[in-house]
Scaffold this motif. Structure first.
Motif, PDB file in Angstrom:
ATOM      1  N   UNK A 108       0.813  -1.214   0.000  1.00 11.92           N
ATOM      2  CA  UNK A 108       0.000   0.000   0.000  1.00 11.92           C
ATOM      3  C   UNK A 108       0.852   1.272   0.000  1.00 11.92           C
TER       4      UNK A 108
ATOM      5  N   UNK B 116       2.014   3.223  -2.469  1.00  9.50           N
ATOM      6  CA  UNK B 116       1.482   4.306  -3.306  1.00  9.50           C
ATOM      7  C   UNK B 116       0.189   4.867  -2.720  1.00  9.50           C
ATOM      8  N   UNK B 117      -0.634   3.972  -2.215  1.00  3.18           N
ATOM      9  CA  UNK B 117      -1.868   4.401  -1.549  1.00  3.18           C
ATOM     10  C   UNK B 117      -1.557   5.363  -0.402  1.00  3.18           C
TER      11      UNK B 117
ATOM     12  N   UNK C 281       1.172   7.175   0.073  1.00  2.00           N
ATOM     13  CA  UNK C 281       1.695   8.438  -0.454  1.00  2.00           C
ATOM     14  C   UNK C 281       0.518   9.321  -0.919  1.00  2.00           C
ATOM     15  N   UNK C 282      -0.469   8.690  -1.536  1.00  2.00           N
ATOM     16  CA  UNK C 282      -1.667   9.441  -1.948  1.00  2.00           C
ATOM     17  C   UNK C 282      -2.356  10.075  -0.754  1.00  2.00           C
ATOM     18  N   UNK C 283      -2.398   9.373   0.364  1.00  2.62           N
ATOM     19  CA  UNK C 283      -3.037   9.952   1.561  1.00  2.62           C
ATOM     20  C   UNK C 283      -2.258  11.166   2.053  1.00  2.62           C
TER      21      UNK C 283
END
Lengths: 200, 200
Positions: free
Chosen positions: B105, B107-108, B110-112
């Protein structure tokens, strides 16, 4: 329970107050609140406005659906997450709808939607504990998640329990202060690992 | 320029007002504001509190560094992003520090962090246009990004230009209303594509 970050620089109230409880109170989350939470996710940014996020959501009042969702968490997470009145899963569409090509930032963009969701929640004193510890293939099978989609994370949603309602080891975790590495360790300038000169 | 979402359910002001401009005004972003933006990213949630995000950031006042960052965008993005006073890149660490195992997770998460950054910015009337259209291998080479890290996205940060400062085609894009699919198309209950009964 309030668990505000001790920030080095001022940030919005809901960013400082968002945290991931292990213990939830019995108070349900209303349909109106849930709609606002997912409305916040809806308005996140995404590459080509693809909106690659979907959510599967179960509320405790619907006992069968709630048990179904609970059965898709790892055993360790099932222990504490069963106190949350709402459970969910975030799912990423790995290809662009418009041309079927791989979306390199699909998981990143799902993370942005989930962060919006968490901040809208925190502003309403609702907290979300996200979990990587789920059974993605079980979610896919039970909910018939289509190919080219990845089940990314689980979400336990509700109001935080007070410490008096908590048992160890979750009590210790929920009472521990929040911690993060300082800006100088992740905001870089001219080259990797050299902090920007404006970072204090 | 204000470009507020027409939401179906109430959400926090900065969630409704966040958008991704193509045109930025010449106004610089102060060091204090930048610190608060990255402080917001700092306090995002992440799996095992790994904090897999790093940012590379260049401000226009440092001409060489700014040009270096600009050269790492796709040609199409270089056109409009060169009006932004601050450019950056978000980088994901793909393995856990504690055991070297892959972080599914990353990339997920980093998106947060980047979503937190965008919302802190929006609360300050600063807007961020994130870009998947970058030259990741050029970023890696120029900034010496270590192995096991992925350069995920570019960020153009600044105050939005007024429509009178914009030329086509960016003027059309910045003036177009924001749109998203409704909740019923991505918040599901018992099975994929069946909306939850509380979704209105």
């Amino acid at each position: 329970m309030i668990k505000k970050a001790r920030t080095d620089h001022p940030v919005q109230e809901e960013i400082a107050s968002r945290w991931s409880p292990y213990g939830f109170s019995a108070q349900p989350v209303s349909s109106e609140e849930l709609c606002s939470l997912f409305e916040a996710a809806r308005w996140a940014a995404s590459s080509y406005n693809e909106q690659p996020w979907s959510y599967l959501v179960a509320v405790r009042d619907d006992k069968d659906e709630y048990e179904k969702a609970l059965s898709c968490l790892s055993e360790a997470n099932r222990q504490w997450a069963s106190t949350a009145p709402v459970l969910g899963f975030a799912v990423a569409h790995l290809r662009f709808n418009r041309n079927g090509r791989p979306n390199r930032v699909a998981l990143h963009d799902v993370g942005m939607a989930s962060a919006n969701l968490c901040l809208e929640a925190a502003a309403r004193r609702i907290f979300i504990h996200q979990m990587a510890g789920i059974l993605p293939e079980r979610v896919r099978e039970i909910y018939r998640v289509p190919p080219d989609h990845e089940v990314v994370s689980g979400l336990a949603i509700g109001y935080a329990a007070g410490p008096e309602q908590l048992a160890d080891p979750y009590k210790q975790r929920d009472l521990a202060p929040r911690s993060r590495k300082p800006l100088s360790q992740f905001v870089f300038g001219a080259t990797w690992a050299s902090p920007c000169d404006w970072v204090r």
